[in-house]
Design an enzyme around this catalytic site. Structure first.
Site, short mmCIF file in Angstrom:
data_model
loop_
_atom_site.label_atom_id
_atom_site.label_comp_id
_atom_site.label_asym_id
_atom_site.label_seq_id
_atom_site.Cartn_x
_atom_site.Cartn_y
_atom_site.Cartn_z
N LYS A 52 75.07 -53.76 13.16
CA LYS A 52 73.66 -54.17 13.12
C LYS A 52 73.41 -55.14 11.96
CE LYS A 52 72.16 -50.14 15.60
NZ LYS A 52 71.86 -48.73 15.61
N GLN A 96 69.07 -44.42 11.74
CA GLN A 96 70.25 -44.28 12.60
C GLN A 96 70.37 -42.83 13.08
OE1 GLN A 96 72.15 -46.77 13.72
NE2 GLN A 96 73.57 -45.45 14.81
N ASP A 119 63.11 -49.36 17.35
CA ASP A 119 63.80 -48.66 18.45
C ASP A 119 62.82 -48.19 19.52
OD1 ASP A 119 66.62 -48.46 17.82
OD2 ASP A 119 66.06 -47.19 16.14
#
Ligand code: GUN
Length: 289
Positions: A52, A96, A119
């Protein structure tokens, strides 16, 4: 038997985001900024996070790493998130997953500012998404839509089976496909006669979380198969999907490989979401002046 690789789609999206990011920097004199929080030392998560950061750099984003030890208490993590929520130099905060088992994911996500949620994991953003007016979209299902679009696979009027009903993949996937005029059947572990249903479908999206479970008996020569599964990362062995790729590939019309299929798309759509959040927040601050 077409192989629906994501590489050209990833490159196209990277180019689009890079252009937007350049324009953003010219206008606001700073880069879009993604903060990534990683708690603990899960090897697979470390690989994902590194990927990422690399992807951010390629599109001209600033990305910062917030590594916290595995013994971090839930409240410490929440305090850190609150600090980043308040930090006006941060556009998006990625937490995460998975988190260590002593930390409650839902309680933590409840403290993430939805305006900084790349997200689309917060209840506020999922609510907006299902209502049809969100700034961000769930990364994996949106990545699948981008693959279909790239390969000119229209789902209008098609019968689609989605296997898996999770809140971050199966349910939003069904929603996006239905919005694109497909007729969607959402299947799961209690579905009866699954192979019959998948064989009748024009397109099957497999997000069951079962490594190499789906063999050729589930598909036919007209099937388009999208494999969302990703298993084995960090184990030192190769990656595999939910579908027995080598067995199914020669028997179907088109299929996404693993690796090189849906997986890399989730980073591309994360970049798109981060860009959209940065633009929305900068615009809001501008309007307040
Ligand atoms: N863990 C594995 N993939 C992802 C992702 O796309 N987002 C987050 N937050 N955690 C992940």
């Amino acid at each position: 038997m077409q192989k629906l690789e994501s590489k050209p789609v990833v490159e196209k999206i990277r180019e689009q985001v890079l252009q937007k990011s350049d324009a953003f920097q010219k206008k606001y004199h700073r880069k879009p900024h993604l903060a990534v929080i990683l708690v603990g030392d899960d090897p697979a998560s470390h690989v994902y996070v590194r990927n990422k950061h690399v992807a951010c750099e390629k599109v001209g984003f600033q990305s910062t790493n917030h590594q916290m030890p595995a013994i971090t208490q839930e409240q410490e993590l929440i305090s850190h998130i609150q600090k980043l929520n308040q930090d006006s130099a941060v556009d998006a905060i990625l937490i995460q997953l998975p988190l260590p088992s002593h930390i409650n994911k839902e309680r933590v996500l409840a403290h993430l500012d939805p305006h900084k949620d790349p997200d689309c994991l917060t209840e506020a953003n999922l609510g907006k998404f299902f209502s049809g007016n969100s700034v961000v979209k769930p990364c994996t299902p949106w990545g699948v839509m981008r693959i279909l679009e790239h390969y000119n696979i229209s789902v209008t009027g098609k019968d689609v089976v989605v296997i898996g009903r999770s809140l971050i993949v199966g349910k939003p996937m069904a929603c996006l496909l239905s919005d694109a005029n497909a007729t969607v059947t959402l299947c799961h572990s209690k579905t009866k006669n699954l192979a019959e249903k998948t064989n009748q479908a024009d397109l099957v999206v497999v997000a069951a979380g079962k490594p190499r479970f789906f063999g050729k008996e589930y598909f036919n020569a007209k099937s388009v198969v999208i494999d969302v599964g990703i298993h084995g990362s960090g184990s030192g062995q190769g990656l595999c999907g939910d579908v027995k790729y080598d067995e199914v590939y020669p028997q179907v019309l088109a299929i996404t490989p693993v690796p090189g299929g849906v997986g890399p798309m989730t980073i591309s759509t994360l970049l798109e979401n981060t860009m959209a959040l940065a633009e929305a927040r900068a615009q809001k601050l501008e309007n307040k002046k």
